[in-house]
Scaffold this motif. Structure first.
Motif, short mmCIF file in Angstrom:
data_model
loop_
_atom_site.label_atom_id
_atom_site.label_comp_id
_atom_site.label_asym_id
_atom_site.label_seq_id
_atom_site.Cartn_x
_atom_site.Cartn_y
_atom_site.Cartn_z
N TYR A 1 4.53 -27.29 -16.08
CA TYR A 1 3.17 -27.72 -15.76
C TYR A 1 3.09 -29.03 -14.97
O TYR A 1 2.01 -29.43 -14.54
N ARG B 1 -7.33 -39.17 -11.59
CA ARG B 1 -7.72 -37.78 -11.41
C ARG B 1 -9.11 -37.69 -10.77
O ARG B 1 -9.34 -36.92 -9.85
N LYS C 1 7.60 -34.55 -12.18
CA LYS C 1 6.19 -34.85 -11.86
C LYS C 1 5.40 -35.40 -13.06
O LYS C 1 4.16 -35.26 -13.09
N ASP D 1 -8.68 -25.87 -19.15
CA ASP D 1 -8.37 -26.73 -18.02
C ASP D 1 -8.37 -28.18 -18.51
O ASP D 1 -9.41 -28.82 -18.59
N ALA E 1 3.73 -30.00 -12.01
CA ALA E 1 3.21 -29.98 -10.64
C ALA E 1 1.71 -29.75 -10.58
O ALA E 1 1.08 -30.02 -9.55
N THR E 2 1.12 -29.26 -11.66
CA THR E 2 -0.30 -28.90 -11.63
C THR E 2 -1.14 -29.65 -12.65
O THR E 2 -2.37 -29.60 -12.57
N LYS E 3 -0.52 -30.34 -13.60
CA LYS E 3 -1.25 -31.06 -14.64
C LYS E 3 -0.87 -32.53 -14.62
O LYS E 3 0.24 -32.90 -14.22
#
Length: 230
Positions: A73, A123, A98, A46, A75-77
């Motif tokens: 990745y 983040r 993104k 992760d 959209a999620t990273k």
């Protein structure tokens, strides 16, 4: 401890990015040198941030392996694109997929590190904003503006990001022991209970700097720590 993946097929450039990232306190940097290796690495951990070159495998028929990874990745990273490719629409394409930021080669170290720090801070900010509506134990609250931070009796407590995450774990389940295994996950650097003890000692001291009578964080011997309730 932020975990960062550097994905760049040029060995010297990959190492240059890794060296620059050592300026980030406690950063754990992993390297990948092609698309397949990068995908295995990303799927295995992760990561807090990906530093991604667009032109992977430049001798291949389709050299833009980084675009494929970004599409997979983005959209999620959290991803920073680093590239020397001249296409004028590449920046627009990257943002549409993104990407968080876009850095041109040759890389300016100050600009690069500022964007990395911004990405990591955002983040953490998003995580605290998500938690800002939570009901915390008496006396504890988060910054009203959603910035990463805790208040004790409405006074700010000076905590590092790691210490903030540890307090978050304890305070979201008051009265429940948070075990050493769970706490070391925050460190992302092995499973040393000694390091957990050091951080928790610092946490207690920071709260006592605000309130000398602070005693909410207790020890459950051989198990972990607990946010005490009356």
């Amino acid at each position: 401890m932020p975990t960062i993946a550097v994905i760049e097929d040029d060995l010297a450039m990959n190492d240059q990015h890794r060296r620059m990232l050592t300026e980030i306190p406690d950063a754990q940097v992993h390297q990948a040198f092609n698309t397949a290796q990068a995908q295995r690495l990303i799927d295995s951990m992760d990561f807090d941030l990906l530093v991604l070159d667009i032109e992977l495998e430049p001798g291949a028929v389709a050299p833009k392996g980084g675009i494929d990874l970004l599409a997979r990745y983005g959209a999620t990273k959290t991803i920073i694109i680093v590239t020397g490719m001249p296409e004028q629409n590449l920046h627009e394409i990257s943002l549409q997929l993104k990407a968080f930021e876009f850095v041109r080669k040759p890389v300016n170290p100050t600009d690069f590190l500022n964007k990395v720090k911004h990405a990591l801070a955002l983040r953490d900010l998003q995580a605290f904003k998500a938690a800002s509506g939570r009901k915390w134990p008496d006396g504890l609250s988060t910054e009203a503006n959603g910035l990463p931070g805790f208040l004790w009796n409405k006074r700010p407590v000076n905590l590092s990001i790691i210490e903030l995450k540890m307090v978050h774990l304890l305070a979201q389940a008051p009265g429940r022991t948070v075990g050493y295994t769970e706490l070391t996950e925050v460190l992302k650097s092995g499973n040393s209970t000694r390091v957990v003890h050091q951080h928790m000692s610092n946490v207690r001291q920071h709260f006592r700097d605000v309130d000398p009578d602070f005693d909410r964080i207790g020890t459950d011997p051989m198990k972990g720590y607990v946010w005490k309730v009356d």
